[in-house]
Design a protein around this motif. Structure first.
Motif, mmCIF file in Angstrom:
data_model
loop_
_atom_site.group_PDB
_atom_site.id
_atom_site.type_symbol
_atom_site.label_atom_id
_atom_site.label_comp_id
_atom_site.label_asym_id
_atom_site.label_seq_id
_atom_site.Cartn_x
_atom_site.Cartn_y
_atom_site.Cartn_z
ATOM 1 N N GLN A 1 -59.194 47.193 -36.100
ATOM 2 C CA GLN A 1 -58.143 46.177 -36.114
ATOM 3 C C GLN A 1 -58.485 45.056 -37.106
ATOM 4 N N SER A 2 -59.766 44.666 -37.157
ATOM 5 C CA SER A 2 -60.196 43.603 -38.076
ATOM 6 C C SER A 2 -60.072 44.026 -39.531
ATOM 7 N N LEU A 3 -60.257 45.327 -39.792
ATOM 8 C CA LEU A 3 -60.238 45.830 -41.169
ATOM 9 C C LEU A 3 -58.866 46.327 -41.617
ATOM 10 N N ALA A 4 -57.915 46.417 -40.688
ATOM 11 C CA ALA A 4 -56.633 47.064 -40.973
ATOM 12 C C ALA A 4 -55.915 46.435 -42.168
ATOM 13 N N LYS A 5 -55.843 45.104 -42.213
ATOM 14 C CA LYS A 5 -55.127 44.432 -43.297
ATOM 15 C C LYS A 5 -55.806 44.670 -44.635
ATOM 16 N N LEU A 6 -57.128 44.628 -44.643
ATOM 17 C CA LEU A 6 -57.859 44.853 -45.882
ATOM 18 C C LEU A 6 -57.630 46.276 -46.391
ATOM 19 N N VAL A 7 -57.701 47.253 -45.499
ATOM 20 C CA VAL A 7 -57.505 48.648 -45.902
ATOM 21 C C VAL A 7 -56.074 48.865 -46.383
ATOM 22 N N ALA A 8 -55.093 48.241 -45.695
ATOM 23 C CA ALA A 8 -53.695 48.358 -46.128
ATOM 24 C C ALA A 8 -53.514 47.772 -47.525
ATOM 25 N N TRP A 9 -54.168 46.651 -47.783
ATOM 26 C CA TRP A 9 -54.090 46.028 -49.112
ATOM 27 C C TRP A 9 -54.712 46.943 -50.168
ATOM 28 N N LEU A 10 -55.825 47.576 -49.841
ATOM 29 C CA LEU A 10 -56.465 48.500 -50.780
ATOM 30 C C LEU A 10 -55.573 49.710 -51.051
ATOM 31 N N ASP A 11 -54.922 50.221 -49.991
ATOM 32 C CA ASP A 11 -54.017 51.364 -50.167
ATOM 33 C C ASP A 11 -52.863 50.994 -51.078
ATOM 34 N N GLN A 12 -52.309 49.814 -50.839
ATOM 35 C CA GLN A 12 -51.184 49.366 -51.658
ATOM 36 C C GLN A 12 -51.618 49.182 -53.110
ATOM 37 N N SER A 13 -52.794 48.596 -53.305
ATOM 38 C CA SER A 13 -53.308 48.390 -54.657
ATOM 39 C C SER A 13 -53.526 49.722 -55.362
ATOM 40 N N SER A 14 -54.019 50.707 -54.598
ATOM 41 C CA SER A 14 -54.256 52.033 -55.181
ATOM 42 C C SER A 14 -52.942 52.694 -55.582
ATOM 43 N N GLU A 15 -51.898 52.556 -54.745
ATOM 44 C CA GLU A 15 -50.591 53.141 -55.055
ATOM 45 C C GLU A 15 -49.992 52.504 -56.298
ATOM 46 N N GLU A 16 -50.132 51.177 -56.427
ATOM 47 C CA GLU A 16 -49.597 50.493 -57.605
ATOM 48 C C GLU A 16 -50.298 50.965 -58.867
ATOM 49 N N ASP A 17 -51.623 51.168 -58.765
ATOM 50 C CA ASP A 17 -52.366 51.666 -59.929
ATOM 51 C C ASP A 17 -51.896 53.069 -60.305
ATOM 52 N N ASP A 18 -51.611 53.910 -59.296
ATOM 53 C CA ASP A 18 -51.125 55.263 -59.566
ATOM 54 C C ASP A 18 -49.767 55.227 -60.251
ATOM 55 N N ASP A 19 -48.881 54.310 -59.763
ATOM 56 C CA ASP A 19 -47.553 54.180 -60.366
ATOM 57 C C ASP A 19 -47.664 53.759 -61.830
ATOM 58 N N ASP A 20 -48.590 52.821 -62.104
ATOM 59 C CA ASP A 20 -48.778 52.367 -63.487
ATOM 60 C C ASP A 20 -49.252 53.512 -64.372
ATOM 61 N N ASP A 21 -50.136 54.341 -63.825
ATOM 62 C CA ASP A 21 -50.639 55.485 -64.585
ATOM 63 C C ASP A 21 -49.522 56.477 -64.881
ATOM 64 N N ASP A 22 -48.617 56.691 -63.879
ATOM 65 C CA ASP A 22 -47.500 57.612 -64.074
ATOM 66 C C ASP A 22 -46.568 57.114 -65.165
ATOM 67 N N GLU A 23 -46.298 55.791 -65.173
ATOM 68 C CA GLU A 23 -45.415 55.222 -66.183
ATOM 69 C C GLU A 23 -46.003 55.393 -67.581
ATOM 70 N N GLU A 24 -47.338 55.207 -67.690
ATOM 71 C CA GLU A 24 -47.986 55.376 -68.984
ATOM 72 C C GLU A 24 -47.882 56.824 -69.446
ATOM 73 N N ASP A 25 -48.008 57.796 -68.492
ATOM 74 C CA ASP A 25 -47.885 59.207 -68.848
ATOM 75 C C ASP A 25 -46.475 59.530 -69.333
ATOM 76 N N ASP A 26 -45.449 58.931 -68.661
ATOM 77 C CA ASP A 26 -44.058 59.173 -69.058
ATOM 78 C C ASP A 26 -43.802 58.658 -70.469
ATOM 79 N N ASP A 27 -44.395 57.481 -70.768
ATOM 80 C CA ASP A 27 -44.207 56.932 -72.110
ATOM 81 C C ASP A 27 -44.838 57.851 -73.159
#
Length: 672
Positions: A646-672
């Protein structure tokens, strides 16, 4: 005719002792001049030497030399008890930064002409050292390699002050074969002694109930050994070095025990200060007792029953003096106040309805009405306003002023708004609780960048030891290596470590603590840890786990100033980060790191409260990766580790979100 000349009995007093442990008072003056039951500690040491027939004393100091020299001059001018038949010289060098440097400087100055007595200015003893000196001389005639005779005293105290030892001695000639200093706040279930101690010696006696008052008899060769071995920084380094390299150095150490009727103790921290004060008041150090003129050859107190020492010039009316109280001349105590187990300095004023227990007031202190002081020290000229509660090992510096209704516990207070050691250093601003009251945090006393390694005798812990109840048994004291048992609420119990692992962890904690305090080269600390690893046959996984546990097991993190564990962790990793990075490199090692933190979470409630911020800190500093945190979180059992998840949940959620955003950025670069 030279052979018939009488040998002058010489002694060396080391004055700059334990600067760290007596903060903030040690920032205001020499610890050698700190009053102990209203007598300067230096005077106790000088009187002990005078009683032992010493004719010439060299007081060695690198700090506050002018103050010590002025005190010696004043003592001689006023016919102090130690000034008869004894010459006292104050010497030193500003470049001296440790006990070893002092010994090397003494050797270079060529002031010592024969065997000499060596002790600290903070040693209190009524022992006659002449028999020990003669024993050393006889031994030196028989064994030309005799370097020193260490003086020990049997003790039965249940409170450790850092002066307790385990030694192995040859019963036939008292030669020292093994020496281990016991840790404060720690209760050993067993001791580990090298087998060679017993295989190479047919008659060995073990002593685990000894106190080291830091008294020794040195041969002339002792000083030259320090000059030849620059790695001898402390007295313990000297002892350890000679025991390891006896044949190479052709030098040996012997031991002498003080008789049971003689008293000796080193005042190396506030718990020892409290203990020795109690012993002096209870007359264990006779004739060093308050009602006998010590510094001045005149009686200053009237001795009453229950160990009450009151000056005829002290004004005490309708006050309950329960037991073990010393009140010096010029002090005034109002009605309704209750005092026990305390020392009141000269010209103090204590208001109505106060309660003082184990309180030590220096000269000129003012305590207003309705105050409670317990297990605390108050410096010269301090002012405590009405309705204040000061307890649990607090130390108030000289001229500090506490506002009304202030409550303090385990806190150091100074009157100066900033702390700076030299012109080159940047001043550290301190938190204010009043116009002349500033909290000295763990960062300003424990940060390695704020420590210059001035202490001349053995290592001190990073958190300054505090006063407490001397009657508390050792096993009731909380200490770093304790492991919790099953709670009624079913929380997870920490599995006790195997013996070798426990010993390895303890050695790593000691190495990191010393390295943190002395700002040691991280490469040297890695070598020490690797040596311990091979000695105890630790796997790399165990080393990774225990190195992280050791960092979080240091006193500065276990008991941080003002409970600010995040500041303490930042200071520790700032210095020791390279050591941790040496081991925590791969993803597997990062998992070991996080699992160690999992154990620390169970043991340290301060870490438990800040676990999310601590993991985030380790992530920001690249000690652990995002994937390691996520993998560790997934392995945590949902029932057993519910609170941790429970104490780590917010931190892990933030890391997951950050990882997804990085993946999206990588996909956009591949499309370009």
């Amino acid at each position: 005719m030279a052979q018939f000349e009488k040998e002058i009995v010489q002694a060396v007093l080391i004055a700059d002792n334990n600067v760290w442990n007596f903060k903030p008072l040690s920032d205001e003056g020499s610890t050698a001049l700190l009053p102990l039951v209203n007598v300067r500690m230096l005077d106790y040491a000088l009187m002990a030497l005078n009683r032992s027939g010493v004719e010439e004393v060299f007081v060695y100091t690198s700090l506050y030399r002018s103050s010590i020299r002025e005190h010696i001059r004043a003592g001689i001018a006023t016919d102090a008890a130690w000034s008869f038949k004894m010459t006292v010289h104050v010497i030193g060098d500003e470049g001296c930064r440790c006990f070893g440097d002092a010994m090397r400087d003494l050797d270079n100055k060529a002031l010592i002409r024969g065997n000499f007595i060596l002790l600290g200015a903070d040693t209190v003893t009524n022992a006659d050292l002449r028999p020990v000196l003669e024993q050393h001389k006889r031994q030196a005639k028989f064994d030309k390699g005799t370097a020193a005779t260490l003086v020990f005293k049997e003790c039965a105290n249940n409170v450790r002050t850092g002066n307790e030892l385990l030694i192995a001695v040859d019963r036939r000639n008292d030669r020292l074969h093994y020496h281990q200093r016991l840790r404060m706040h720690h209760k050993e279930s067993r001791y580990q002694i090298p087998l060679d101690v017993f295989l190479g010696n047919s008659c060995v006696a073990l002593h685990h109930n000894l106190l080291d008052p830091q008294i020794a008899i040195g041969s002339p060769s002792m000083l030259s050994l320090f000059n030849d071995n620059f790695d001898f920084q402390t007295r313990d380094d000297f002892v350890r070095g000679l025991l390891i390299n006896e044949e190479l150095l052709d030098s040996r150490i012997y031991v002498a025990m003080l008789p049971a009727a003689q008293y000796a103790h080193k005042v190396n921290n506030w718990p020892a200060y409290q203990l020795v004060s109690r012993d002096i008041i209870n007359r264990w150090a006779y004739p060093f007792v308050p009602d006998i003129g010590l510094y001045k050859l005149q009686q200053q107190y009237v001795f009453h029953k229950d160990n009450i020492y009151k000056s005829p010039e002290a004004h005490v009316s309708k006050v309950a003096l329960l037991q073990n109280v010393v009140i010096q001349a010029g002090s005034h105590v109002d009605s309704g106040t209750v005092i026990s187990d305390s020392v009141i300095g000269a010209n103090c004023r204590i208001g109505k309805n106060c309660r003082l227990t184990n309180a030590y007031l220096m000269a000129g202190v003012t305590v207003m009405d309705n105050c409670k002081l317990e297990h605390c020290v108050v410096g010269d000229g301090a002012f405590i306003n009405v309705d204040c509660d000061v307890s649990a090992g607090c130390v108030l510096g000289a001229k500090s002023v506490l506002p009304a209704k202030t409550t303090l516990a385990k806190t150091l207070i100074t009157s100066s708004p900033s702390r700076r050691r030299s012109e080159d250093e940047v001043a550290v601003e301190l938190k204010s609780i009043g116009p002349n009251a500033y909290i000295v945090s763990d960062l300003t006393t424990g940060d390695p960048e704020d420590s210059d390694g001035e202490d001349l005798l053995p290592q001190q812990p990073l958190c300054i030891p505090k006063m407490g109840d001397l009657l508390a048994p050792l096993d009731e004291i909380s200490y770093c290596s304790d492991f919790s048992e099953d709670d009624e609420d079913g929380s997870r119990a920490v599995t006790p470590l195997p013996d070798d692992t426990n010993i390895f962890l303890g050695e790593v904690i000691d190495s990191l603590t010393r390295g943190f305090r002395e700002k040691s080269n991280p490469d040297f600390l890695v070598l020490e840890i690797n040596s311990s690893r091979y000695a105890y046959n630790m796997s790399l996984k165990e080393v990774n786990f225990n190195v992280v546990k050791a960092v979080f097991g240091m006193q500065s993190i276990v008991e941080p100033a003002n409970n600010n564990v995040l500041v303490a962790i930042n200071a520790a990793f700032k210095q020791l980060g390279p050591v941790v990075s040496n081991y925590i490199k791969s993803e597997d090692a990062m998992m070991d790191c996080l699992k160690a933190l999992e154990d620390v979470y169970e043991e340290n409630h301060l870490v438990r409260e800040k676990i999310s911020q601590i993991v985030h800190y380790l992530y920001d500093k690249d000690f652990v990766s995002e994937s390691a945190i996520q993998a560790w979180f997934e392995q945590l059992d949902e029932e057993e580790h519910a609170h941790l998840r429970q104490s780590l949940a917010k931190l892990v959620a933030w890391l997951d979100q950050s990882s997804e955003e990085d993946d999206d950025d990588d996909d956009e670069e591949d499309d370009d």
